[in-house]
Design a protein around this motif. Sequence first.
Motif, PDB file in Angstrom:
ATOM      1  N   TYR A   1       0.890  -7.944   7.793  1.00 45.50           N
ATOM      2  CA  TYR A   1       2.073  -7.286   8.339  1.00 45.50           C
ATOM      3  C   TYR A   1       2.745  -6.433   7.270  1.00 45.50           C
ATOM      4  CZ  TYR A   1       1.223 -10.542  12.053  1.00 45.50           C
ATOM      5  OH  TYR A   1       0.612 -11.236  13.062  1.00 45.50           O
TER       6      TYR A   1
ATOM      7  N   PHE B   1       4.066  11.374  12.327  1.00 42.66           N
ATOM      8  CA  PHE B   1       3.867  10.225  11.438  1.00 42.66           C
ATOM      9  C   PHE B   1       5.088   9.315  11.344  1.00 42.66           C
ATOM     10  CE2 PHE B   1       0.456  12.979   9.823  1.00 42.66           C
ATOM     11  CZ  PHE B   1      -0.589  12.075   9.883  1.00 42.66           C
ATOM     12  N   PRO B   2       6.304   9.873  11.138  1.00 41.28           N
ATOM     13  CA  PRO B   2       7.471   8.986  10.998  1.00 41.28           C
ATOM     14  C   PRO B   2       7.652   8.049  12.175  1.00 41.28           C
ATOM     15  CG  PRO B   2       8.044  11.184  10.281  1.00 41.28           C
ATOM     16  CD  PRO B   2       6.662  11.282  10.856  1.00 41.28           C
TER      17      PRO B   2
ATOM     18  N   VAL C   1      -0.890  -4.254  14.485  1.00 42.32           N
ATOM     19  CA  VAL C   1       0.211  -5.060  13.956  1.00 42.32           C
ATOM     20  C   VAL C   1       1.321  -5.179  14.996  1.00 42.32           C
ATOM     21  CG1 VAL C   1       2.020  -5.146  12.209  1.00 42.32           C
ATOM     22  CG2 VAL C   1      -0.295  -4.588  11.543  1.00 42.32           C
TER      23      VAL C   1
ATOM     24  N   VAL D   1       2.082   6.821   4.646  1.00 40.74           N
ATOM     25  CA  VAL D   1       1.608   7.963   5.422  1.00 40.74           C
ATOM     26  C   VAL D   1       2.770   8.797   5.942  1.00 40.74           C
ATOM     27  CG1 VAL D   1       0.324   8.625   7.475  1.00 40.74           C
ATOM     28  CG2 VAL D   1      -0.488   6.769   6.061  1.00 40.74           C
ATOM     29  N   SER D   2       3.876   8.113   6.320  1.00 37.17           N
ATOM     30  CA  SER D   2       4.926   8.848   7.034  1.00 37.17           C
ATOM     31  C   SER D   2       5.990   9.427   6.110  1.00 37.17           C
ATOM     32  CB  SER D   2       5.579   7.939   8.071  1.00 37.17           C
ATOM     33  OG  SER D   2       6.199   6.853   7.438  1.00 37.17           O
TER      34      SER D   2
ATOM     35  N   LEU E   1       7.111   0.650  14.044  1.00 37.91           N
ATOM     36  CA  LEU E   1       6.613  -0.569  13.396  1.00 37.91           C
ATOM     37  C   LEU E   1       7.761  -1.383  12.812  1.00 37.91           C
ATOM     38  CD1 LEU E   1       4.009  -2.018  12.609  1.00 37.91           C
ATOM     39  CD2 LEU E   1       4.050  -0.786  10.474  1.00 37.91           C
TER      40      LEU E   1
ATOM     41  N   LEU F   1       1.673   0.603   4.471  1.00 35.02           N
ATOM     42  CA  LEU F   1       0.699   1.668   4.723  1.00 35.02           C
ATOM     43  C   LEU F   1       1.317   2.769   5.578  1.00 35.02           C
ATOM     44  CD1 LEU F   1      -2.357   2.538   4.541  1.00 35.02           C
ATOM     45  CD2 LEU F   1      -2.641   1.442   6.738  1.00 35.02           C
ATOM     46  N   ALA F   2       2.030   2.350   6.652  1.00 35.74           N
ATOM     47  CA  ALA F   2       2.681   3.335   7.517  1.00 35.74           C
ATOM     48  C   ALA F   2       3.730   4.112   6.728  1.00 35.74           C
ATOM     49  CB  ALA F   2       3.321   2.641   8.718  1.00 35.74           C
ATOM     50  N   LEU F   3       4.410   3.428   5.813  1.00 32.02           N
ATOM     51  CA  LEU F   3       5.408   4.105   4.962  1.00 32.02           C
ATOM     52  C   LEU F   3       4.733   5.172   4.113  1.00 32.02           C
ATOM     53  CD1 LEU F   3       8.407   3.973   3.831  1.00 32.02           C
ATOM     54  CD2 LEU F   3       7.393   2.714   1.933  1.00 32.02           C
TER      55      LEU F   3
ATOM     56  N   ALA G   1       1.180  -5.300   4.571  1.00 29.82           N
ATOM     57  CA  ALA G   1       0.235  -4.223   4.257  1.00 29.82           C
ATOM     58  C   ALA G   1       0.364  -3.101   5.274  1.00 29.82           C
ATOM     59  CB  ALA G   1      -1.197  -4.760   4.239  1.00 29.82           C
ATOM     60  N   GLY G   2       0.483  -3.465   6.567  1.00 26.98           N
ATOM     61  CA  GLY G   2       0.592  -2.466   7.617  1.00 26.98           C
ATOM     62  C   GLY G   2       1.854  -1.641   7.488  1.00 26.98           C
ATOM     63  N   THR G   3       2.988  -2.312   7.237  1.00 22.34           N
ATOM     64  CA  THR G   3       4.253  -1.597   7.136  1.00 22.34           C
ATOM     65  C   THR G   3       4.251  -0.638   5.957  1.00 22.34           C
ATOM     66  OG1 THR G   3       5.235  -3.626   7.934  1.00 22.34           O
ATOM     67  CG2 THR G   3       6.738  -1.929   7.177  1.00 22.34           C
TER      68      THR G   3
ATOM     69  N   PHE H   1      -4.273   0.494  12.969  1.00 19.81           N
ATOM     70  CA  PHE H   1      -3.723  -0.656  12.259  1.00 19.81           C
ATOM     71  C   PHE H   1      -2.285  -0.915  12.690  1.00 19.81           C
ATOM     72  CE2 PHE H   1      -2.744  -2.386   7.751  1.00 19.81           C
ATOM     73  CZ  PHE H   1      -2.777  -3.673   8.241  1.00 19.81           C
TER      74      PHE H   1
ATOM     75  N   LEU I   1      -2.000   9.107   0.321  1.00 17.80           N
ATOM     76  CA  LEU I   1      -2.276   7.679   0.446  1.00 17.80           C
ATOM     77  C   LEU I   1      -3.276   7.230  -0.620  1.00 17.80           C
ATOM     78  CD1 LEU I   1      -1.830   5.168   2.131  1.00 17.80           C
ATOM     79  CD2 LEU I   1      -3.654   5.904   3.636  1.00 17.80           C
TER      80      LEU I   1
ATOM     81  N   PHE J   1       6.002   4.733  11.836  1.00 15.36           N
ATOM     82  CA  PHE J   1       6.692   3.841  10.897  1.00 15.36           C
ATOM     83  C   PHE J   1       7.958   3.272  11.523  1.00 15.36           C
ATOM     84  CE2 PHE J   1       9.739   3.275   7.372  1.00 15.36           C
ATOM     85  CZ  PHE J   1       9.102   2.226   6.761  1.00 15.36           C
TER      86      PHE J   1
ATOM     87  N   LEU K   1       0.847  -1.184   0.000  1.00 20.27           N
ATOM     88  CA  LEU K   1       0.000   0.000   0.000  1.00 20.27           C
ATOM     89  C   LEU K   1       0.886   1.239   0.000  1.00 20.27           C
ATOM     90  CD1 LEU K   1      -2.566  -1.145   2.686  1.00 20.27           C
ATOM     91  CD2 LEU K   1      -2.791  -1.228   0.232  1.00 20.27           C
TER      92      LEU K   1
END
Lengths: 326, 298
Positions: free
Chosen positions: A114, B271-272, B237, A124-125, B278, A120-122, A116-118, B233, A243, B275, A61
Amino acid sequence: MLTLTPSKKRTLFFVAMGWALLLIGDRIGELRQYQGSFVAMYALAIGSIILLTGYSGQLSLGHSALMAVGAYAGALSINNLHLHPVIALVIATFVAGLFGLLLGFGVARLSGPYLAGTTLALAVSLPTLANQFPILGGEQGVVFDVGLPPARFGENFSQYKWFFWISCLAVLVMLWLISNVVSSRYGRTFRAIRDNETAAALSGLNTGRLKVLAFSISSGMAGLAGGLLVMLISGVSPSAFPLSLSFSLLTGAVVTGVYSLKGVMLGGLVLVAIPEIADSLVTRIGGSEGFTATLPGFLVSALLILAVIFAPNGPGKLLHSFKKHG
Amino acid sequence: MIKLITTILTALTTGAIYALMSTALVLVWRSTRIINFAQAGQAVLSTYVGYEITVRSGSFWVGVLAAMIFGALLGAVIDRFFMRPIFKRIKSGPILMIAPVVATLGLLGIIQSIIGFKWGLTYQSLAAPVSTDGYNLFNRVIAFSPFNLLVVVFATVSMLLLTLLFQKTNIGLALRASAHSPEIARLSGIKVDLTRTLGWALAGAAGGLAGMLYIPSSYLYPNAMDVLLVFGFVAAVIGGLESLFGAVAGAMILGFAISFSTSYISEKLFFPMAFILLIVVLLIKPAGIFSSKKSRRD
């Protein structure tokens, strides 16, 4: 009778495509040239999703973030290193590919939610990081200017035609390279991992390394698409890579059919056409501000759901099953 | 000292909201193996319903109740009439991996568009039932209000009730059994499809509550809960996706990490940090902190 090997056939196909696009580019207006460039750019980005998901069985994502990496790399090489735009696009590809390689080492052993989550966070951030480094220009971003078309093309050669040429050429070359990769030994091993990772590992494939490789190639494609995107909008800023871009690409990939790279142009066409269709619908039937602003999103989502329900394996397989069942 | 206290209290408040969202996601994941991206849409639509009821009845509490009931109904309807038919059609292939993601993303878009059609894209504000002015501590106003306290209390109580439901009742036993091993649960006479739908309904109610507790400190618009979805989410996770305890713990870890890094290092780390946290957690334990290798099924 002349017989051709599959790889020569592919090359001929891409040369023919290029020739056709060259002719088409001369015959359409500036708006269509501009839209055509977007179609090509989206087709490449969708191709990167298909390579990753349809061929190697990983889900991302975060491709909007990878596009941003390529875009910033390209912009910096034009603005700060004063390189030729074409070289900048090559650099965009390689920097994003390298970024994907590093990321791939981290995420290759993740699967399903897992991963997808990583990613996705990438997604956004990463774009917000642009605010941390002055060289990236914060919210305003930096310009991405490929310059005027070369003088030898004549005075009637417009900027939009130049965009169209660069986009189509870059996308055709990249897709030609990728189509060779997926029909090579590597493509077969990717598909083997996708279909059954345990069996692939038992057959002696280094599945971890191959997944990282697929992730890296896919990132490189996304990086080039990102470079083309910011060329078309003349500047790169965090807001160019929301996103929702990742989600649009996923939509394009599903509408095209994740199994095959053959329909990527269709996916790109759909992504460009939907806002146009929504606009013309709105001017025809009118409606409130909320309705006008929401209609494109509604159409994309509805198409996505219809595609998942009625043609989960892409339009190609749908036609195939119609033929089979009469 | 004041800064430290404020940071901890902020972490608790944000962590509590993340916990409700991550719990909602884990409830659906456990029972159906679907990451429900539509959760943000369901939660925000429930909050719109809660908002309308609050305005009509004049009571925030009636609004909360309405949001939770509507959220539960919406969750059940989505599972029964949308998710189940789709997954009857899709059996195999790479699409199986992305179909749940794509279907719920599509649903998210549809729900948000419906909100746009009905209520427009303007920002609406929902008045909090108690003061949102910070408490006074040593003659200084801190960033923790009676409403924040209420958020923490509400989230804690609902977590405790959920835990009681799962640990002490027959319904909870059925929910746990169907999540752990659907086939065996079905053979033991548990209506697995029904418990699936119940999982979606519980998640919907948790999302509605999260929305009603979050929106008074923010604004109500169609995309209001998108960021919460991402953080919920990430928290789920980190916590390993399997247990409610993991979801809450992951949310608290995330809340503390974000609160401390934004107040002590840089505000731009909001935000960072999610990530970074995670990636660090998944590099050490690829299936989250609170998961045993055995319980992980794809």
